[in-house]
Design a protein around this motif. Structure first.
Motif, PDB file in Angstrom:
ATOM      1  N   ILE A   5       1.731  12.978  -3.398  1.00 10.83           N
ATOM      2  CA  ILE A   5       2.295  11.948  -3.624  1.00 10.83           C
ATOM      3  C   ILE A   5       2.930  12.066  -4.983  1.00 10.83           C
ATOM      4  O   ILE A   5       3.038  12.176  -6.162  1.00 10.83           O
ATOM      5  N   GLU A   6       4.750  12.007  -4.755  1.00  8.88           N
ATOM      6  CA  GLU A   6       5.313  11.855  -5.730  1.00  8.88           C
ATOM      7  C   GLU A   6       5.917  10.972  -6.460  1.00  8.88           C
ATOM      8  O   GLU A   6       5.799  10.125  -5.816  1.00  8.88           O
ATOM      9  N   PRO A   7       5.919  10.947  -7.779  1.00 10.73           N
ATOM     10  CA  PRO A   7       6.021   9.613  -9.000  1.00 10.73           C
ATOM     11  C   PRO A   7       7.477   8.599  -8.682  1.00 10.73           C
ATOM     12  O   PRO A   7       7.223   7.987  -8.457  1.00 10.73           O
ATOM     13  N   GLU A   8       8.492   9.468  -7.909  1.00 10.51           N
ATOM     14  CA  GLU A   8      10.082   9.137  -7.864  1.00 10.51           C
ATOM     15  C   GLU A   8       9.805   8.238  -6.906  1.00 10.51           C
ATOM     16  O   GLU A   8      10.516   7.580  -6.435  1.00 10.51           O
ATOM     17  N   TRP A   9       8.652   8.319  -5.680  1.00  8.71           N
ATOM     18  CA  TRP A   9       8.697   7.458  -4.621  1.00  8.71           C
ATOM     19  C   TRP A   9       8.709   6.651  -4.865  1.00  8.71           C
ATOM     20  O   TRP A   9       8.208   6.308  -5.861  1.00  8.71           O
ATOM     21  N   GLN A  10       9.148   5.488  -4.177  1.00 10.40           N
ATOM     22  CA  GLN A  10       9.249   3.770  -4.002  1.00 10.40           C
ATOM     23  C   GLN A  10       7.521   3.727  -3.083  1.00 10.40           C
ATOM     24  O   GLN A  10       7.209   4.687  -3.146  1.00 10.40           O
ATOM     25  N   PRO A  11       7.252   2.872  -3.597  1.00 10.35           N
ATOM     26  CA  PRO A  11       5.493   2.438  -3.804  1.00 10.35           C
ATOM     27  C   PRO A  11       5.526   2.034  -2.200  1.00 10.35           C
ATOM     28  O   PRO A  11       4.663   2.159  -1.699  1.00 10.35           O
ATOM     29  N   ALA A  12       6.435   1.670  -1.080  1.00  7.89           N
ATOM     30  CA  ALA A  12       6.239   1.501  -0.162  1.00  7.89           C
ATOM     31  C   ALA A  12       6.661   2.899   0.995  1.00  7.89           C
ATOM     32  O   ALA A  12       5.446   3.139   1.334  1.00  7.89           O
ATOM     33  N   THR A  35      -6.719   7.748  -4.961  1.00  8.35           N
ATOM     34  CA  THR A  35      -8.319   7.264  -4.891  1.00  8.35           C
ATOM     35  C   THR A  35      -7.996   5.696  -4.643  1.00  8.35           C
ATOM     36  O   THR A  35      -6.848   5.707  -4.987  1.00  8.35           O
ATOM     37  N   ARG A  36      -9.334   4.488  -4.619  1.00  6.99           N
ATOM     38  CA  ARG A  36      -8.910   3.289  -4.515  1.00  6.99           C
ATOM     39  C   ARG A  36      -8.018   2.759  -5.329  1.00  6.99           C
ATOM     40  O   ARG A  36      -7.216   1.791  -5.229  1.00  6.99           O
ATOM     41  N   ASP A  37      -8.019   3.236  -6.849  1.00  2.00           N
ATOM     42  CA  ASP A  37      -7.427   2.141  -7.829  1.00  2.00           C
ATOM     43  C   ASP A  37      -5.933   2.498  -7.929  1.00  2.00           C
ATOM     44  O   ASP A  37      -4.982   1.619  -8.451  1.00  2.00           O
ATOM     45  N   GLN A  38      -5.812   3.965  -7.249  1.00  5.51           N
ATOM     46  CA  GLN A  38      -3.963   4.244  -6.833  1.00  5.51           C
ATOM     47  C   GLN A  38      -3.446   3.454  -5.806  1.00  5.51           C
ATOM     48  O   GLN A  38      -2.730   2.486  -6.325  1.00  5.51           O
ATOM     49  N   ILE A  39      -4.312   3.269  -4.646  1.00  5.57           N
ATOM     50  CA  ILE A  39      -3.882   2.578  -3.646  1.00  5.57           C
ATOM     51  C   ILE A  39      -3.750   1.187  -4.302  1.00  5.57           C
ATOM     52  O   ILE A  39      -2.421   0.240  -3.829  1.00  5.57           O
ATOM     53  N   GLU A  40      -4.495   0.882  -4.566  1.00  2.40           N
ATOM     54  CA  GLU A  40      -4.706  -1.108  -5.383  1.00  2.40           C
ATOM     55  C   GLU A  40      -3.362  -1.736  -6.370  1.00  2.40           C
ATOM     56  O   GLU A  40      -2.917  -2.413  -5.877  1.00  2.40           O
ATOM     57  N   GLU A  41      -3.229  -0.147  -7.221  1.00  2.00           N
ATOM     58  CA  GLU A  41      -2.136  -0.292  -7.816  1.00  2.00           C
ATOM     59  C   GLU A  41      -0.936  -0.045  -7.716  1.00  2.00           C
ATOM     60  O   GLU A  41       0.320  -0.849  -7.822  1.00  2.00           O
ATOM     61  N   ILE A  42      -0.575   0.705  -6.444  1.00  2.00           N
ATOM     62  CA  ILE A  42       0.634   0.596  -5.498  1.00  2.00           C
ATOM     63  C   ILE A  42       0.371  -0.359  -4.309  1.00  2.00           C
ATOM     64  O   ILE A  42       1.981  -1.541  -4.752  1.00  2.00           O
ATOM     65  N   TYR A  92      -2.155  -2.821   2.706  1.00  2.00           N
ATOM     66  CA  TYR A  92      -2.194  -3.473   1.959  1.00  2.00           C
ATOM     67  C   TYR A  92      -2.861  -4.965   1.628  1.00  2.00           C
ATOM     68  O   TYR A  92      -3.195  -5.365   0.784  1.00  2.00           O
ATOM     69  N   ILE A  93      -3.508  -5.192   3.065  1.00  2.00           N
ATOM     70  CA  ILE A  93      -4.106  -6.329   3.324  1.00  2.00           C
ATOM     71  C   ILE A  93      -5.532  -6.200   2.389  1.00  2.00           C
ATOM     72  O   ILE A  93      -6.192  -7.047   1.762  1.00  2.00           O
ATOM     73  N   TRP A  94      -5.999  -4.851   2.937  1.00  2.00           N
ATOM     74  CA  TRP A  94      -7.225  -4.530   1.822  1.00  2.00           C
ATOM     75  C   TRP A  94      -7.445  -3.977   0.190  1.00  2.00           C
ATOM     76  O   TRP A  94      -8.483  -4.996   0.109  1.00  2.00           O
ATOM     77  N   ALA A  95      -6.572  -4.159   0.311  1.00  2.00           N
ATOM     78  CA  ALA A  95      -6.304  -3.525  -1.492  1.00  2.00           C
ATOM     79  C   ALA A  95      -6.182  -5.529  -2.022  1.00  2.00           C
ATOM     80  O   ALA A  95      -6.790  -4.938  -3.237  1.00  2.00           O
TER      81      ALA A  95
END
Length: 400
Positions: A5-12, A35-42, A92-95
């Protein structure tokens, strides 16, 4: 599978990449390196963009929370961001709603939420469209859409309508009149007379080339753009206007990607009328729905249409089937197939004979067949959702 995952990418974009790498056959479906934490943050970043929309829809309409989430994330994309894939919406719904317990929602579950939401939206639109007397919008227009304007604006439109002209026709005419467009024939004639042009073509090598026509002009005389071209903001082809750019070359190289509109060179001779017909045909065929595609293939004598089970590049691989070798490439111009809620790019078209298709039947899926020898009659479903289900998952994942 792992993803980077590139940092400059849009969340979507990040969610779409992660969603495309999910593996529900594994004990942990998440890809390596995420990680799940990364997904939740996005996901909470995405919620900042769309959360208010969802909350308002849930409060003011009959859509449930998950139906609203799915419909908003698939339908309403901010400028510069990608629509979320079904797999990304499942993340998204899961997080957001399940505190990341269990597994992300599968594409099948999310699709059901979207279909239910879309059905409710269509029922609501039908109710609004029929609050007045007939004829109703569906009886007048091919693809009616709701448009809200202030009452004074509606009254002004009414005053500008010509006899027998619908509001849609009136708006289209007024918009066209506001654009300074140069007709294609005038464009070519201006370059011929003012710059001694002997070659004019439209380059189709670029993705979505019809969004902005890139015109190549072979000029023999130095100078400024012809006035008719310099004053124009759009190029008119047939009855449609297109954004355009012009690339002037003293010795242009004829490329396979060029649709030659006019040429009078040592190597190529194309009359303006013939070149205009070719360009109009290409523009008409660059995007075809599946029903339009089947109708067109019927008209040119095709026996069947199949699609590869794996993508070709970043799009679908189409196999129009003919009894014998077709003359030319019947789908040379096609680049996109609009589906009910997404657009599928076409990566490759491979016309084949019935005999050649039999050798590929294990790696293709039949979409339609006329019912001739060697093929059972196979009709394309009327329902858009049923048509979408015919397409292989690996191909659908390339759509936007």
């Amino acid at each position: 599978m792992s993803v980077d995952i590139e940092p400059e990418w849009q969340p979507a974009t990040k969610l779409n990449v992660i969603g495309g790498a999910l593996d529900f056959t594994a004990l942990d479906p998440l890809p390596d390196g995420v990680t799940r934490d990364q997904i939740e943050e996005i996901c909470y970043t995405v919620r900042e963009l769309y959360g208010d929309y969802v909350d308002e829809i849930v409060a003011e309409t009959t859509l449930s929370q998950r139906e609203a989430q799915t419909w908003v994330l698939r339908t309403l994309a901010h400028d510069g961001t990608d629509p979320l894939s079904y797999e990304a919406i499942g993340l998204y719904i899961w997080a957001i709603g399940r505190a990341t317990d269990g597994d992300p929602l599968s594409r099948t579950i999310v699709t059901e939420y979207y279909d239910r939401a879309e059905a409710k939206v269509k029922r609501a639109e039908a109710t609004v469209k029929r609050t007045g007397p007939p004829p109703y919008p569906d009886d007048v227009y091919d693809d009616p859409a709701l448009l809200w304007v202030d009452t004074p604006v509606a009254e002004r439109l009414q005053r500008h309508r010509q006899p027998e002209e619908t509001f849609s026709d009136c708006l289209a005419r007024l918009l066209d009149e506001s654009v300074s467009a140069v007709p294609l024939a005038t464009f070519v004639e201006a370059y011929r007379t003012e710059r001694d042009a002997d070659y004019v073509a439209v380059d189709t090598v670029y993705p979505d080339w019809d969004a902005e026509l890139r015109v190549v002009a072979g000029v023999q005389v130095d100078g400024l753009e012809p006035k008719a071209v310099a004053d124009a903001t759009a190029l008119r082809v047939d009855d449609r206007t297109y954004d355009f750019t012009v690339s002037e070359k003293s010795d242009p190289i004829h490329a396979d990607s060029h649709i030659v509109v006019y040429a009078e060179t040592a190597d190529t001779s194309v009359a303006l009328a013939d070149g205009t017909d070719r360009l109009e045909a290409a523009l008409a065929g660059v995007e075809r729905s599946l029903p339009d595609l089947v109708s067109y293939l019927r008209s040119v004598g095709a026996t069947a249409l199949a699609i590869g089970t794996e993508p070709a590049g970043a799009g679908a691989h189409l196999f129009p089937v003919f009894e014998s070798e077709p003359d030319g490439d019947p789908l040379a111009a096609i680049e996109r197939i609009p589906l009910d809620e997404r657009t599928l790019d076409v990566g490759r078209v491979s016309p084949v004979t019935v005999a050649a298709y039999r050798e590929r039947s294990e790696t293709t899926r039949l979409l339609w067949a006329r019912g001739t020898e060697g093929f059972e009659s196979t009709a394309l479903p009327d329902d858009p959702a049923d048509r979408r289900e015919l397409l292989p998952d690996a191909v659908l994942r390339t759509s936007t």
